[in-house]
Write an enzyme that holds these catalytic residues in place. Structure first.
Site, PDB file in Angstrom:
ATOM      1  N   HIS A  56      51.841 -10.395 -47.011  1.00  0.00           N
ATOM      2  CA  HIS A  56      50.551 -10.424 -46.288  1.00  0.00           C
ATOM      3  C   HIS A  56      50.733  -9.818 -44.902  1.00  0.00           C
ATOM      4  O   HIS A  56      51.268 -10.434 -43.991  1.00  0.00           O
ATOM      5  CB  HIS A  56      50.061 -11.873 -46.167  1.00  0.00           C
ATOM      6  CG  HIS A  56      48.699 -11.991 -45.543  1.00  0.00           C
ATOM      7  ND1 HIS A  56      47.654 -12.656 -46.154  1.00  0.00           N
ATOM      8  CD2 HIS A  56      48.200 -11.533 -44.374  1.00  0.00           C
ATOM      9  CE1 HIS A  56      46.582 -12.605 -45.375  1.00  0.00           C
ATOM     10  NE2 HIS A  56      46.889 -11.924 -44.289  1.00  0.00           N
ATOM     11  N   HIS A  58      48.719  -6.760 -42.100  1.00  0.00           N
ATOM     12  CA  HIS A  58      47.572  -5.873 -41.848  1.00  0.00           C
ATOM     13  C   HIS A  58      48.127  -4.575 -41.256  1.00  0.00           C
ATOM     14  O   HIS A  58      48.206  -4.424 -40.037  1.00  0.00           O
ATOM     15  CB  HIS A  58      46.588  -6.540 -40.878  1.00  0.00           C
ATOM     16  CG  HIS A  58      45.956  -7.779 -41.417  1.00  0.00           C
ATOM     17  ND1 HIS A  58      44.646  -7.828 -41.853  1.00  0.00           N
ATOM     18  CD2 HIS A  58      46.453  -9.021 -41.629  1.00  0.00           C
ATOM     19  CE1 HIS A  58      44.375  -9.057 -42.296  1.00  0.00           C
ATOM     20  NE2 HIS A  58      45.453  -9.799 -42.162  1.00  0.00           N
ATOM     21  N   GLN A 151      36.908  -7.725 -43.387  1.00  0.00           N
ATOM     22  CA  GLN A 151      37.124  -8.490 -42.143  1.00  0.00           C
ATOM     23  C   GLN A 151      35.849  -9.137 -41.599  1.00  0.00           C
ATOM     24  O   GLN A 151      35.861 -10.243 -41.105  1.00  0.00           O
ATOM     25  CB  GLN A 151      37.743  -7.573 -41.075  1.00  0.00           C
ATOM     26  CG  GLN A 151      37.944  -8.232 -39.714  1.00  0.00           C
ATOM     27  CD  GLN A 151      39.004  -9.316 -39.726  1.00  0.00           C
ATOM     28  OE1 GLN A 151      40.187  -9.042 -39.710  1.00  0.00           O
ATOM     29  NE2 GLN A 151      38.585 -10.575 -39.749  1.00  0.00           N
ATOM     30  N   HIS A 209      41.532 -14.238 -47.679  1.00  0.00           N
ATOM     31  CA  HIS A 209      41.724 -14.996 -46.437  1.00  0.00           C
ATOM     32  C   HIS A 209      40.832 -16.223 -46.585  1.00  0.00           C
ATOM     33  O   HIS A 209      39.604 -16.114 -46.510  1.00  0.00           O
ATOM     34  CB  HIS A 209      41.266 -14.193 -45.223  1.00  0.00           C
ATOM     35  CG  HIS A 209      42.272 -13.192 -44.724  1.00  0.00           C
ATOM     36  ND1 HIS A 209      42.685 -12.130 -45.471  1.00  0.00           N
ATOM     37  CD2 HIS A 209      42.946 -13.122 -43.542  1.00  0.00           C
ATOM     38  CE1 HIS A 209      43.579 -11.431 -44.761  1.00  0.00           C
ATOM     39  NE2 HIS A 209      43.754 -12.009 -43.592  1.00  0.00           N
ATOM     40  N   GLU A 212      40.669 -19.887 -42.982  1.00  0.00           N
ATOM     41  CA  GLU A 212      41.556 -19.648 -41.833  1.00  0.00           C
ATOM     42  C   GLU A 212      40.823 -20.089 -40.559  1.00  0.00           C
ATOM     43  O   GLU A 212      40.301 -19.285 -39.792  1.00  0.00           O
ATOM     44  CB  GLU A 212      41.953 -18.174 -41.736  1.00  0.00           C
ATOM     45  CG  GLU A 212      43.046 -17.944 -40.674  1.00  0.00           C
ATOM     46  CD  GLU A 212      43.347 -16.475 -40.408  1.00  0.00           C
ATOM     47  OE1 GLU A 212      42.578 -15.601 -40.862  1.00  0.00           O
ATOM     48  OE2 GLU A 212      44.351 -16.209 -39.711  1.00  0.00           O
ATOM     49  N   ASP A 308      51.900 -11.399 -41.343  1.00  0.00           N
ATOM     50  CA  ASP A 308      50.477 -11.195 -41.034  1.00  0.00           C
ATOM     51  C   ASP A 308      50.231 -10.013 -40.099  1.00  0.00           C
ATOM     52  O   ASP A 308      49.443  -9.130 -40.402  1.00  0.00           O
ATOM     53  CB  ASP A 308      49.868 -12.475 -40.442  1.00  0.00           C
ATOM     54  CG  ASP A 308      48.355 -12.593 -40.670  1.00  0.00           C
ATOM     55  OD1 ASP A 308      47.809 -11.774 -41.421  1.00  0.00           O
ATOM     56  OD2 ASP A 308      47.747 -13.516 -40.107  1.00  0.00           O
ATOM     57  N   TRP A 314      45.578  -9.596 -32.917  1.00  0.00           N
ATOM     58  CA  TRP A 314      45.734 -11.031 -33.172  1.00  0.00           C
ATOM     59  C   TRP A 314      47.067 -11.549 -32.667  1.00  0.00           C
ATOM     60  O   TRP A 314      47.218 -12.723 -32.378  1.00  0.00           O
ATOM     61  CB  TRP A 314      45.614 -11.315 -34.673  1.00  0.00           C
ATOM     62  CG  TRP A 314      44.235 -11.064 -35.180  1.00  0.00           C
ATOM     63  CD1 TRP A 314      43.201 -11.959 -35.198  1.00  0.00           C
ATOM     64  CD2 TRP A 314      43.704  -9.844 -35.702  1.00  0.00           C
ATOM     65  NE1 TRP A 314      42.087 -11.365 -35.710  1.00  0.00           N
ATOM     66  CE2 TRP A 314      42.358 -10.074 -36.031  1.00  0.00           C
ATOM     67  CE3 TRP A 314      44.248  -8.573 -35.942  1.00  0.00           C
ATOM     68  CZ2 TRP A 314      41.532  -9.090 -36.579  1.00  0.00           C
ATOM     69  CZ3 TRP A 314      43.428  -7.592 -36.478  1.00  0.00           C
ATOM     70  CH2 TRP A 314      42.089  -7.853 -36.792  1.00  0.00           C
TER      71      TRP A 314
HETATM   72  N1  17E Z   1      42.143 -10.880 -39.605  1.00  0.00           N
HETATM   73  C1  17E Z   1      41.927 -12.177 -39.957  1.00  0.00           C
HETATM   74  O1  17E Z   1      40.804 -12.541 -40.354  1.00  0.00           O
HETATM   75  N2  17E Z   1      42.944 -13.055 -39.899  1.00  0.00           N
HETATM   76  C2  17E Z   1      44.139 -12.678 -39.466  1.00  0.00           C
HETATM   77  N3  17E Z   1      45.127 -13.576 -39.411  1.00  0.00           N
HETATM   78  C3  17E Z   1      44.381 -11.323 -39.079  1.00  0.00           C
HETATM   79  C4  17E Z   1      43.343 -10.465 -39.176  1.00  0.00           C
HETATM   80  C5  17E Z   1      45.719 -10.902 -38.585  1.00  0.00           C
HETATM   81 FE   FE2 Z   2      45.708 -11.962 -42.529  1.00  0.00          FE
END
Ligand code: 17E
Ligand code: FE2
Length: 414
Positions: A56, A58, A151, A209, A212, A308, A314
């Site tokens: 995982h 990006h 996203q 995702h 989170e 990540d 982030w």
């Molecule tokens: N975008 C998101 O929604 N969550 C993350 N942890 C990252 C990007 C890195």
């Molecule tokens: Fe992520």
């Protein structure tokens, strides 16, 4: 090519490993240490293990930290805002250059399998198209899986569903999602059912995702797991992050775990990222905001660790070293009991391979492609104690990287 004096995970003795036509052709137990001979690599008692898996990351956002603005609050949500400022600046060359640099970093640190999320909430799909092009170019070095990652939401972004479908046509291997970020709970639920239906129709994998956020009311995991169970595709589905599970009450978790076990879905936790981004709205005591890795593992579910982010909106740090993520993760998840330490490399190797569904070609076994790394230390515990560099990475019998152990040039006498 032959590797001599190697240790294998879970074994005491030394082994010789022969490679022919890019595959493991012989794995032999040694009675004693062998002397080096031409054409062989002396592992010197170090661990020869299957390559690291980064399940995982990006890659589209990697190496953009501070462009054009820095994340000052350290929250996930400010990260999403900062990234939305960087997104219109993307070009194919910009993406390609950063992705290649980041992959080089990962390869230099023993990674050969990467699953990257790529933001598809971009009407032009600039990053997705650029990364899809790189996939075959990189195949001698890594196996790359691309997730169509919405996203800014599927239901909450203009043409969200069309962009997801277009991304699959452009070469995405995995269907993503972000239910906790959709405008409403209903949107989140609908998006999860749609993702699983699409996976059934297309045969693609799923990696969402999921939850989170520190909100204990974010409960999309139960929706995803139920849909996966009912479609009978659990092992092909992954729930990433699930940080809200940290905040669920134990009674709810107890009920939830029954479903999770029945569904057989996979979990990815990003411990360095979650401990940084979560808990940001707490005073004291502060939650760690990491999913229940220890309890999921004890329940027999498949969990792996991932980084990540590498230097993005982030997360400003990150260097491609999964041993650092593992070290941090087992600390924050209270997974340092001796029996847990003894097989902790599973979290960045075998369990990641299972999540990516690449087990057929993964592992040091006769007949499989000769993909492996050599680590400093003879077993999982020693590797973690030493925190050394990856000494060798071999893919299909070809050396990708080789390095010498660090050498201390001067020290006081004792
Ligand atoms: N975008 C998101 O929604 N969550 C993350 N942890 C990252 C990007 C890195
Ligand atoms: Fe992520």
């Amino acid at each position: 090519m032959k590797i001599i004096n190697a240790r294998l995970r879970g074994q005491e003795s030394l082994f010789s490993i022969s490679i022919r036509d890019g595959c493991f052709s012989q794995i032999e137990q040694q009675q004693s240490t062998l002397a080096i001979s031409a054409g062989s690599y002396d592992a010197k008692g170090n661990l020869c293990c299957a390559p690291f898996v980064e399940p995982h990351i990006h890659l589209d956002a990697a190496l953009t930290a501070g462009q054009p603005n820095w994340n000052m609050s350290g929250t996930l949500f400010e990260g999403i805002e900062r990234w939305a400022e960087r997104k219109p600046m993307l070009s194919a060359e910009d993406v390609e250059q950063r992705v290649l640099k980041t992959v080089e970093l990962l390869v230099a640190n023993g990674v050969q399998y990467i699953r990257t999320h790529v933001d598809v909430t971009d009407p032009q799909l600039v990053a997705l198209k650029a990364i899809a092009k790189l996939k075959s170019r990189l195949q001698d070095k890594i196996l790359l899986q691309i997730v169509a990652f919405p996203q800014e939401g599927i239901w909450s972004y203009p043409n969200g569903r069309e962009l997801m479908l277009q991304a699959l046509e452009e070469g995405a291997d995995v269907i993503g999602g972000i239910p906790h970020f959709e405008f409403t709970r209903e949107y989140g639920v609908e998006s999860m059912r749609w993702v699983i239906e699409l996976a059934q129709q297309t045969g693609k994998l799923v990696d969402v995702h999921c939850d989170e956020i520190d909100d204990d009311a974010a409960r999309f995991l139960e929706v995803l797991a139920t849909a996966a169970l009912e479609a009978n595709i659990g092992p092909r589905v992954t729930a990433s992050h699930t940080t809200a599970m940290h905040s669920y009450n134990n009674a709810y978790c107890s009920k939830l775990f029954r479903l999770l076990k029945m569904s057989k879905i996979n979990f990815v936790s990003c411990p360095t990222e979650s401990i940084h981004l979560q808990g940001r709205f707490d005073s004291y005591p502060k939650r760690r905001g990491i999913t229940r890795v220890k309890e999921l593992r004890e329940a027999g579910l498949n969990v792996c660790f991932a980084q990540d982010s590498i230097q993005d909106p982030w997360y400003t740090l990150g260097n491609g070293k999964l041993l650092r993520v593992l070290d941090s993760g087992i600390h924050s998840c209270h997974m340092m009991g001796y029996s847990e330490l003894q097989n902790c490399l599973d979290l960045i190797t075998d369990n990641g391979a299972r999540t990516l569904q690449v087990e057929d070609e993964y592992g040091i076994e006769l007949g499989k492609p000769a993909n492996f790394i050599v680590l400093e230390g003879g077993n999982d515990v020693e590797v973690l104690q030493k925190q050394g560099e990856v000494l060798l990475s071999v893919r299909q019998g070809q050396i990708l990287i080789e390095r010498k152990p660090a050498e201390l040039l001067q020290s006081p006498t004792f």
